[in-house]
Write an enzyme that holds these catalytic residues in place. Structure first.
Site, PDB file in Angstrom:
ATOM      1  N   GLU A   1      57.640  62.031  34.855  1.00  0.00           N
ATOM      2  CA  GLU A   1      58.845  61.224  34.596  1.00  0.00           C
ATOM      3  C   GLU A   1      59.293  60.513  35.879  1.00  0.00           C
ATOM      4  OE1 GLU A   1      61.823  63.382  32.311  1.00  0.00           O
ATOM      5  OE2 GLU A   1      60.411  63.678  30.660  1.00  0.00           O
TER       6      GLU A   1
ATOM      7  N   GLU B   1      54.828  66.084  26.755  1.00  0.00           N
ATOM      8  CA  GLU B   1      56.078  66.809  26.498  1.00  0.00           C
ATOM      9  C   GLU B   1      56.606  66.329  25.158  1.00  0.00           C
ATOM     10  OE1 GLU B   1      59.184  67.139  29.468  1.00  0.00           O
ATOM     11  OE2 GLU B   1      57.693  67.185  31.066  1.00  0.00           O
TER      12      GLU B   1
HETATM   13  O1  AHR Z   1      60.974  70.188  29.376  1.00  0.00           O
HETATM   14  C1  AHR Z   1      62.161  70.083  30.084  1.00  0.00           C
HETATM   15  C2  AHR Z   1      62.248  68.812  30.913  1.00  0.00           C
HETATM   16  O2  AHR Z   1      62.264  67.694  30.065  1.00  0.00           O
HETATM   17  C3  AHR Z   1      61.106  68.540  31.843  1.00  0.00           C
HETATM   18  O3  AHR Z   1      61.218  69.204  33.053  1.00  0.00           O
HETATM   19  C4  AHR Z   1      61.199  67.056  32.062  1.00  0.00           C
HETATM   20  O4  AHR Z   1      59.968  66.472  32.358  1.00  0.00           O
HETATM   21  C5  AHR Z   1      61.784  66.556  30.754  1.00  0.00           C
HETATM   22  O5  AHR Z   1      62.809  65.660  30.945  1.00  0.00           O
END
Ligand code: AHR
Length: 528
Positions: free
Chosen positions: A200, A332
Site C-alpha cells: 500500500e 489482501e
Molecule cells: O490487514 C490489515 C491492514 O489493511 C494491512 O496492514 C494493510 O495493508 C491494509 O490496509
C-alpha cells in the site's frame, strides 16, 4: 516459476448466467455443465493467506515460544499447524501489511533473548521482542507445508536492506550473509516463492504517487535478488508490485504502461490489489456477532462488488499486457467488521460467522471466474485478525466457519475451471436484490468433477437440478456448511456449531439432484 504454470488460457471464461426473475420458494434452480469445456486453471495460490505482525496474529496465534506449556514445535503451536496443514495453504504473506514497511529484518534474527525490543507502531504501539523473525517464519512455513510470500520494506527501508535480506535468506554460496544464516541454524538456503515489493505504497507504505512508487519498484525489483540455485529457471521467485486499493485505475495504468516497455533491468510477475468488504463504509462498523438477515444481505451485496473491481483493473492490464503475463494478485481481501467489544481496536479482532464463510465462497468463486488473470489471493488474515481461519485464547483454539469453507475448497486448488450456466433467480433483502445461488465447477487432475453451490437465500431451501454433459457421472457425494442462523459462530465453548456435514445428492441419467439448505455452502464431487 509461473503462477501455476499457466499464463493464459483462451476460450471459456465467464459463463455464469443469473436470471433476474425471482424464484418462488420451493422452486427448482437449474444449472448446466459441459464437463468437456475447460477454462483456465484455478491456481492453488488463490487460496493463499496473510499473516501480518498485528495483534495476536503471530504472537499467541502462531508463536508461543519453545518454553510455553502450550504444545509446540520449536515455539510454533502444534494445534494451529495441524489445522492449517488440512487446508494445504499454498502461500503465506508476511510480515505485512502496513507493518511490512516498518519492519527491519535484522532485528528479528540471531539468538533468542539477544534481539532488540521494538515498537509495532502500525498496530497499537505494542512492544515486539522480535522473537518471531525470519527463522521462525520459515520454520512455520515448512511445518504447514506452504510457500513464503515475503514483503520487503520499501517505505522506511532501503534497497541495500532488502537486497541483504534476500541474500541472507537465499544465498547458497559462502557469503557473509549465508554464513550468518548458517550460524543461526539454517545452513541451507530458504526458498522464497513470492516477493512483495512494498505494501500500500499509496497509503501506509509511504504515501507515494504512482510515479514515485514506479521509480522505487524498478530499483527494488533489480536489486532484491533470489540467489537460491533451486529457484533459478522454472521455480524462480515471483515479484509482485504494489497495486491499487480503490477502483480508480491511475495506479494500475502507471505501472502497467511502464511494464509494457520494461527491459532486462527490472520486471514484475504480479500486480497486487487490496479490497476489503466494509459494508457500511469506513470505519468498519458491522457487528461480527448478533446481527440479522438485513446486515447479512447488505454485507453479501457489498462483497459482490469484487467482480466489478477486478474487471476495472483487468481491462487496464489487458491493454498493456494482452498475453496476461502479469498476474493480478489480490493479496489482501476479506470482510472487515467492527472490532469485537472488549478487545483492543488496534488488534482487529472479530468473530467469524456463517455469513463470513458464505462471503468467502462468493469471493473464491469470483477469483476462479477470473482465473486467467487472477492467479493469487491472500485472505486477511490467518489467525485472530479480521476474517480469520482460526481463533485462539491461550491454550484453546477454535476453527471458524471460514476455515471450514476453505477446507471444502481444497479440491479446487489447481483444478481446471468448467463453465456453469445457472438459472436460479434472485431474492430480495431490504429493497436490495441478490442472486439466490452462486456456483463454481472444476475438474481435477483425476478427471473428477467438483461443483460448489452457494445458496445465499437465508430462508428458503432450493432444489437443484443440474444437467451434467460431457461425462458419465457414476456417483455423487458432498458436504454442506450451514447453521441455524446467519450469525451462527463457533466458540471455544461450542466449537462445532458451524461445521460441514454430509449432504445427500443423487446422480442419474446425466442429472444431479440435491436440496440446498438456506444460507449454505455445498461442495459435491462426481466420479467419472
Ligand atoms: O490487514 C490489515 C491492514 O489493511 C494491512 O496492514 C494493510 O495493508 C491494509 O490496509
Amino acid at each position: 516459476m509461473k503462477f501455476g504454470g499457466v499464463r493464459f488460457v483462451p476460450g471459456f471464461y465467464v459463463l455464469l448466467l443469473v436470471s433476474t426473475v425471482a424464484l418462488m420458494a420451493g422452486e427448482t434452480a437449474h444449472l448446466s455443465i459441459d464437463a468437456t469445456k475447460a477454462g483456465a486453471k484455478i491456481d492453488r495460490n488463490l487460496f493463499g493467506q496473510f499473516a501480518e505482525n498485528l495483534g495476536h496474529g503471530l504472537y499467541e496465534g502462531i508463536w508461543v515460544g519453545p518454553d510455553s506449556p502450550i504444545p509446540n514445535t520449536r515455539g510454533i503451536r502444534n494445534d494451529v499447524v495441524t489445522a492449517l496443514r488440512a487446508l494445504q495453504v499454498p502461500n503465506v504473506r508476511w510480515p505485512g501489511g502496513c507493518f511490512g514497511d516498518e519492519y527491519h529484518w535484522r532485528k528479528g534474527v540471531g539468538p533468542a533473548g539477544q534481539r532488540p525490543a521494538t515498537l509495532n507502531s502500525s498496530w497499537g504501539g505494542v512492544v515486539d521482542d522480535n522473537s518471531f523473525g525470519t527463522e521462525e517464519f520459515m520454520d512455520f512455513i515448512q511445518q504447514i507445508g506452504s510457500q513464503a510470500y515475503v514483503s520487503i520494506n520499501v517505505g522506511s527501508g532501503s534497497p541495500q536492506e532488502a537486497a541483504e535480506w534476500l541474500e541472507y535468506m537465499t544465498a547458497a554460496k559462502p557469503t557473509a550473509m549465508a554464513k550468518e544464516r548458517a550460524a543461526n541454524g539454517h545452513p541451507d538456503p530458504y526458498r522464497v516463492g513470492f516477493l512483495g515489493i512494498g505494501n500500500e505504497s499509496w497509503g501506509c507504505g509511504g504515501n507515494m504517487t504512482p510515479e514515485y512508487y514506479l521509480s522505487q519498484l524498478k530499483i527494488y525489483s533489480h536489486f532484491a535478488r533470489n540467489d537460491n540455485p533451486s529457484q533459478h529457471g522454472a521455480n524462480q521467485m515471483l515479484k509482485i508490485a504494489v497495486g491499487p486499493g480503490t477502483p480508480e485505475t491511475e495506479w494500475t495504468e502507471t505501472i502497467m504502461k511502464a511494464w509494457q516497455h520494461h527491459d532486462w533491468s527490472w520486471n514484475i510477475d504480479g500486480l497486487s490489489l487490496h479490497w476489503y468488504t466494509v459494508a457500511n463504509g469506513w470505519p468498519p462498523s458491522t457487528p461480527s456477532t448478533g446481527f440479522g438477515v438485513q446486515d447479512y444481505g447488505k454485507t453479501l451485496k457489498s462483497t459482490l462488488f469484487m467482480d466489478e473491481f477486478l474487471r476495472k483493473h483487468e481491462s487496464v492490464m489487458d491493454e498493456y499486457d494482452p498475453q496476461k503475463k502479469v498476474a493480478l494478485v489480490v493479496d489482501e481481501w476479506g470482510v472487515w467488521h467492527a472490532a469485537l467489544h472488549g478487545t483492543n481496536p488496534a488488534f482487529l479482532f472479530q468473530q467469524n460467522s456463517l455469513r463470513d464463510a458464505i462471503l468467502a465462497s462468493l469471493n473464491l468463486n469470483i477469483f476462479a471466474r477470473h482465473a486467467d488473470r487472477v492467479r493469487m489471493a491472500n485472505i486477511a488474515q490467518m489467525i485472530n485478525v479480521l476474517q480469520a481461519m482460526i481463533l485462539t485464547d491461550k491454550d484453546k483454539m477454535v476453527l471458524t466457519p471460514t476455515y471450514y469453507a476453505y477446507r471444502m475448497y481444497v479440491p479446487f486448488q489447481d483444478a481446471t475451471f468448467v463453465p456453469v450456466v445457472l438459472d436460479a433467480g434472485t431474492y430480495m433483502q431490504g429493497g436490495e436484490s441478490l442472486p439466490r445461488v452462486d456456483a463454481l465447477a472444476a475438474r481435477d487432475a483425476s478427471g473428477k468433477l467438483w461443483l460448489e453451490i452457494t445458496n445465499l437465500d437465508p430462508e428458503q431451501p432450493i432444489d437443484l437440478d443440474a444437467d451434467i454433459a460431457g461425462m458419465t457421472a457414476k456417483s455423487a457425494k458432498g458436504k454442506t456448511l450451514t447453521a441455524p442462523a446467519v450469525d451462527s459462530v463457533n466458540t471455544f465453548e461450542s466449537p462445532n456449531a458451524v461445521v460441514p456435514k454430509p449432504v445427500s445428492a443423487s446422480v442419474k441419467g446425466g442429472r444431479l439432484a440435491l436440496t440446498l439448505a438456506p444460507k449454505s455452502v455445498t461442495v459435491v464431487s462426481m466420479e467419472p
